[in-house]
Design a protein around this motif. Structure first.
Motif, PDB file in Angstrom:
ATOM      1  N   VAL A 102       0.759  -1.397  -0.197  1.00 23.46           N
ATOM      2  CA  VAL A 102      -0.129  -0.569   0.300  1.00 23.46           C
ATOM      3  C   VAL A 102       1.144   1.516  -0.305  1.00 23.46           C
ATOM      4  O   VAL A 102       2.422   1.246  -0.077  1.00 23.46           O
ATOM      5  CB  VAL A 102      -1.269   0.245   0.776  1.00 23.46           C
ATOM      6  CG1 VAL A 102      -1.697  -1.003   1.387  1.00 23.46           C
ATOM      7  CG2 VAL A 102      -0.111  -0.251   3.061  1.00 23.46           C
ATOM      8  N   VAL A 103       0.640   2.768   0.017  1.00 28.91           N
ATOM      9  CA  VAL A 103       1.228   3.537  -0.083  1.00 28.91           C
ATOM     10  C   VAL A 103       0.901   3.990   1.111  1.00 28.91           C
ATOM     11  O   VAL A 103      -0.489   4.573   0.954  1.00 28.91           O
ATOM     12  CB  VAL A 103       0.240   4.402  -1.247  1.00 28.91           C
ATOM     13  CG1 VAL A 103       1.210   5.799  -1.303  1.00 28.91           C
ATOM     14  CG2 VAL A 103       1.182   4.360  -3.095  1.00 28.91           C
ATOM     15  N   ALA A 104       1.335   4.441   1.875  1.00 30.00           N
ATOM     16  CA  ALA A 104       1.398   5.820   3.263  1.00 30.00           C
ATOM     17  C   ALA A 104       2.719   6.770   2.848  1.00 30.00           C
ATOM     18  O   ALA A 104       2.877   6.991   2.466  1.00 30.00           O
ATOM     19  CB  ALA A 104       1.721   4.188   4.054  1.00 30.00           C
ATOM     20  N   ASP A 105       2.227   7.402   4.489  1.00 30.51           N
ATOM     21  CA  ASP A 105       3.478   8.261   4.643  1.00 30.51           C
ATOM     22  C   ASP A 105       3.996   8.217   5.588  1.00 30.51           C
ATOM     23  O   ASP A 105       5.462   8.738   5.395  1.00 30.51           O
ATOM     24  CB  ASP A 105       2.964  10.262   5.027  1.00 30.51           C
ATOM     25  CG  ASP A 105       1.622   9.918   3.955  1.00 30.51           C
ATOM     26  OD1 ASP A 105       1.840  10.203   3.020  1.00 30.51           O
ATOM     27  OD2 ASP A 105       0.674  10.597   3.866  1.00 30.51           O
ATOM     28  N   ALA A 106       3.803   6.456   6.301  1.00 32.42           N
ATOM     29  CA  ALA A 106       5.460   6.620   7.437  1.00 32.42           C
ATOM     30  C   ALA A 106       4.563   5.668   7.460  1.00 32.42           C
ATOM     31  O   ALA A 106       3.842   5.006   8.068  1.00 32.42           O
ATOM     32  CB  ALA A 106       4.666   7.671   8.561  1.00 32.42           C
ATOM     33  N   VAL A 107       5.932   4.663   7.508  1.00 32.77           N
ATOM     34  CA  VAL A 107       5.843   3.353   7.543  1.00 32.77           C
ATOM     35  C   VAL A 107       7.495   2.959   9.091  1.00 32.77           C
ATOM     36  O   VAL A 107       7.451   2.994   9.794  1.00 32.77           O
ATOM     37  CB  VAL A 107       6.511   2.263   6.595  1.00 32.77           C
ATOM     38  CG1 VAL A 107       5.741   2.946   4.895  1.00 32.77           C
ATOM     39  CG2 VAL A 107       7.712   2.868   6.630  1.00 32.77           C
ATOM     40  N   ILE A 108       7.345   1.160   9.039  1.00 29.08           N
ATOM     41  CA  ILE A 108       7.704   0.461  10.243  1.00 29.08           C
ATOM     42  C   ILE A 108       9.383   1.296  10.353  1.00 29.08           C
ATOM     43  O   ILE A 108      10.042   1.519   8.819  1.00 29.08           O
ATOM     44  CB  ILE A 108       7.767  -1.021  10.481  1.00 29.08           C
ATOM     45  CG1 ILE A 108       7.721  -1.125  11.800  1.00 29.08           C
ATOM     46  CG2 ILE A 108       8.213  -1.220   9.817  1.00 29.08           C
ATOM     47  CD1 ILE A 108       6.906  -1.969  12.075  1.00 29.08           C
ATOM     48  N   ASN A 109       9.854   1.020  11.318  1.00 29.54           N
ATOM     49  CA  ASN A 109      11.809   0.958  11.130  1.00 29.54           C
ATOM     50  C   ASN A 109      12.176   0.291  10.622  1.00 29.54           C
ATOM     51  O   ASN A 109      13.287  -0.588  11.414  1.00 29.54           O
ATOM     52  CB  ASN A 109      11.717   0.972  12.957  1.00 29.54           C
ATOM     53  CG  ASN A 109      13.342   1.903  13.120  1.00 29.54           C
ATOM     54  OD1 ASN A 109      13.569   2.830  12.244  1.00 29.54           O
ATOM     55  ND2 ASN A 109      14.271   1.834  13.959  1.00 29.54           N
ATOM     56  N   PHE A 110      11.574  -0.532   9.690  1.00 28.87           N
ATOM     57  CA  PHE A 110      12.132  -1.633   8.439  1.00 28.87           C
ATOM     58  C   PHE A 110      11.470  -1.369   7.291  1.00 28.87           C
ATOM     59  O   PHE A 110      11.191  -1.662   6.978  1.00 28.87           O
ATOM     60  CB  PHE A 110      12.095  -3.487   9.507  1.00 28.87           C
ATOM     61  CG  PHE A 110      12.000  -4.204   8.311  1.00 28.87           C
ATOM     62  CD1 PHE A 110      13.549  -4.281   8.152  1.00 28.87           C
ATOM     63  CD2 PHE A 110      11.205  -4.969   7.993  1.00 28.87           C
ATOM     64  CE1 PHE A 110      14.446  -5.661   6.889  1.00 28.87           C
ATOM     65  CE2 PHE A 110      11.247  -6.403   6.786  1.00 28.87           C
ATOM     66  CZ  PHE A 110      13.024  -6.235   6.002  1.00 28.87           C
ATOM     67  N   PHE A 111      13.177  -0.761   6.947  1.00 28.29           N
ATOM     68  CA  PHE A 111      12.759  -0.187   5.047  1.00 28.29           C
ATOM     69  C   PHE A 111      13.791  -0.184   4.566  1.00 28.29           C
ATOM     70  O   PHE A 111      15.028   0.545   4.707  1.00 28.29           O
ATOM     71  CB  PHE A 111      11.275   1.423   5.203  1.00 28.29           C
ATOM     72  CG  PHE A 111      13.110   2.105   6.404  1.00 28.29           C
ATOM     73  CD1 PHE A 111      13.425   2.930   5.735  1.00 28.29           C
ATOM     74  CD2 PHE A 111      12.812   2.909   7.794  1.00 28.29           C
ATOM     75  CE1 PHE A 111      14.415   4.039   6.309  1.00 28.29           C
ATOM     76  CE2 PHE A 111      12.844   3.952   8.432  1.00 28.29           C
ATOM     77  CZ  PHE A 111      13.812   4.151   8.134  1.00 28.29           C
ATOM     78  N   MET A 112      13.462  -0.050   3.067  1.00 25.96           N
ATOM     79  CA  MET A 112      14.330   0.138   1.861  1.00 25.96           C
ATOM     80  C   MET A 112      13.895   1.089   1.046  1.00 25.96           C
ATOM     81  O   MET A 112      13.154   1.626   1.163  1.00 25.96           O
ATOM     82  CB  MET A 112      14.224  -1.242   1.408  1.00 25.96           C
ATOM     83  CG  MET A 112      15.863  -0.988  -0.150  1.00 25.96           C
ATOM     84  SD  MET A 112      15.760  -2.736  -0.997  1.00 25.96           S
ATOM     85  CE  MET A 112      16.069  -3.660   0.250  1.00 25.96           C
ATOM     86  N   GLY A 113      15.461   2.561   1.199  1.00 33.39           N
ATOM     87  CA  GLY A 113      14.745   3.640   0.378  1.00 33.39           C
ATOM     88  C   GLY A 113      15.736   3.770  -0.543  1.00 33.39           C
ATOM     89  O   GLY A 113      17.575   3.150  -0.808  1.00 33.39           O
TER      90      GLY A 113
END
Length: 531
Positions: A431-442
């Motif tokens: 899904v598309v959100a504005d904030a995610v959990i402290n496990f992310f790839m960017g």
């Protein structure tokens, strides 16, 4: 006579109510939909605008013109050459100081083997096209306003490099028959000229900020307008000139963007068709007083990704060596902090993507980095989060939407809500959100652009996404899961390091005050609401 329900019935009723509450609270609202966020969507708009522009430029092609070489030579063409000045026949002392010669280098391609150069060029082309599709929007494309008033002009999309010259496309006049047709152009940051002349058209103000054109033949005047140039004369790396375009009784205003082109930042990850995670992804983390947890994380990563680089930022008072292949261990000043460590770790990443993990995470077969890469490669998302599974079995993805409401002189209002905007087409669990959990790839360059405020030393996470609001396009996929090491420990079973970590992590005096001051001043907020 009282009737008592069995204990099992009470437990069942309690769990049922709890489950119902959870479904009501977390079930996505009906308004959520599935949206295609692939880069190809904006291409449809580009094609429509391109066709309209071609129709405009083909007008009046039958009217002859005479090129004005002095002006035409300043126009940009689709090609460039780096040429060095010829070496003088006599090499005089101090000649280079007094008369510096231009040097040139055109052998960048020799960094690659000749056998692979064709594949490298093809990969570079793919990466560049992907970059254009991601960051160029229909708002950047040239649009010509058709003559609702008699004037035709470009409403957007005209750009010129600082102190350079460009043709102004789309200028035109659609007027009823009259003895004489006149138009005027006025600029503030540059001058006008014509790159060719047309018989029967009078031109005044060439090389000046005010250009006059007149003719008794409307078609000739319109042909002349196709050769009007604009030269920027006031250097600024990023601004815009406001141009006034006038005829008798009518006036229009349009802008010409002035600025340097953004230099592409492309990442070379080989020429294979399959995702090479080692070449595409770097894993970054920050550690403090938890070397045992850190080693568990490294060991779990190596089970699935033995050659991926791991970057570690370490602000322990007494650092311990962290050894192993493909590990970069950077020592920081003692207790420098959480976001400072993030900045350091991410600053050392040279791959296209960076995966952020806490030092007490554990990789499993569900921690599929290939899935995250696939989402980032095939959509316009800049960052995608996963999910974290706690030792209790509970899995969280921490999806939130952020919105800023204009608050006038007192500052704005930030509203944070649990949930997401819409699902991602082609990726059912994303899904598309504005904030995610402290496990992310960017995308490494995008994360570096936003950065992590080093003043947030111990407790921070959401602040990064607030700083990135309006800049980062963020998603979340709950089928990429990392495990969280157990935090359940009796107080008398904690080691001295664990107690010290608790004090630093959760009892940091003044951290709330720092956070509030940043929200108030840096982010210009007066309040925050959340659920």
């Amino acid at each position: 006579m009282r009737c008592f329900l069995p204990k099992k019935i009470w437990i069942f009723i309690f769990l049922s109510v709890l489950l119902l509450f959870s479904l009501i609270h977390y079930w996505p609202p009906e308004g959520n939909s599935t949206v295609d966020v692939g880069p190809s969507q904006s291409q449809k708009a580009f094609n429509v605008l391109k066709e309209r522009l071609q129709d405009v430029t083909r007008s009046y092609e039958n009217i002859p013109y005479v090129p004005k070489e002095k002006v035409a030579g300043r126009l940009a063409v689709n090609g460039c050459v780096c040429e060095a000045d010829k070496k003088p026949a006599i090499d005089l002392p101090f000649a280079q100081v007094l008369f510096p010669r231009v040097w040139a280098q055109d052998d960048f391609h020799t960094a690659f083997q000749r056998a692979e150069l064709a594949k490298v060029k093809n990969r570079r082309k793919q990466e560049f096209n992907s970059l254009l599709q991601r960051y160029r929007t229909p708002a950047d494309v040239l649009v010509i306003a058709e003559a609702n008033s008699p004037l035709e002009y470009p409403t957007q999309g005209v750009e010129v490099r600082p102190l350079k010259t460009v043709l102004i496309p789309g200028l035109g006049l659609k007027e009823k028959p009259r003895p004489l047709y006149t138009v005027n152009l006025t600029a503030t940051l540059g001058t006008f000229d014509v790159s060719a002349t047309v018989d029967g058209v009078s031109v005044g103000g060439e090389g000046e900020m005010h250009l006059y054109l007149s003719s008794g033949v409307l078609s000739a005047l319109n042909r002349q307008l196709q050769f009007v140039t604009y030269t920027n004369t006031l250097f600024h790396p990023r601004t815009a000139d406001t141009v006034q375009f006038e005829t008798d009784g009518h006036q229009a205003v349009f802008t010409i963007k002035v600025g340097h082109a953004v230099t592409p930042k492309l990442y070379y990850s080989g020429v294979t068709e399959e995702y090479n995670i080692t070449a595409l992804v770097t894993i970054a983390t920050k550690t403090f007083l938890r070397y045992d947890k850190l080693q568990d994380l490294i060991d779990s990563i190596r089970v699935f990704y033995p050659t991926v680089t791991i970057v570690i930022a370490d602000d322990n008072e007494h650092p311990e060596p962290v050894k192993g292949p493909h590990i970069e261990h950077y020592i920081m000043p003692f207790a420098k902090g959480w976001f400072a460590g993030r900045n350091l770790a991410v600053s050392q990443v040279s791959t296209k993507y960076v995966l952020w993990v806490d030092d007490d995470f554990i990789f499993t077969s569900n921690t599929r980095l290939e899935k995250m890469v696939d989402v980032l490669e095939k959509t316009t998302l800049d960052l995608v989060g996963g999910a974290v599974r706690e030792a209790t079995g509970y899995t969280a993805s921490y999806r939130h939407t952020l919105s800023v409401e204009d608050g006038g002189e007192e500052g704005d209002c930030l509203h944070i809500r649990q949930g997401f905007h819409h699902a991602v087409q082609g990726f059912p669990n994303c899904v598309v959100a504005d904030a995610v959990i402290n496990f992310f790839m960017g995308r490494t360059d995008r994360m570096q652009q936003v950065g992590f405020d080093p003043r947030l030393s111990r407790a921070a996470h959401l602040e990064f996404f607030i700083d990135g609001l309006g800049s980062l396009h963020i998603g979340s996929c709950d089928d990429v899961i990392v495990n969280h090491a157990s935090k359940i420990k009796l107080p008398w079973g904690k080691s001295e390091k664990e107690k010290a970590y608790q004090n630093f992590r959760y009892y940091s005096p003044g951290s709330g005050q720092i956070r509030n001051s940043l929200f108030f001043f840096k982010n210009r907020l007066q309040c925050l609401s959340s659920n």
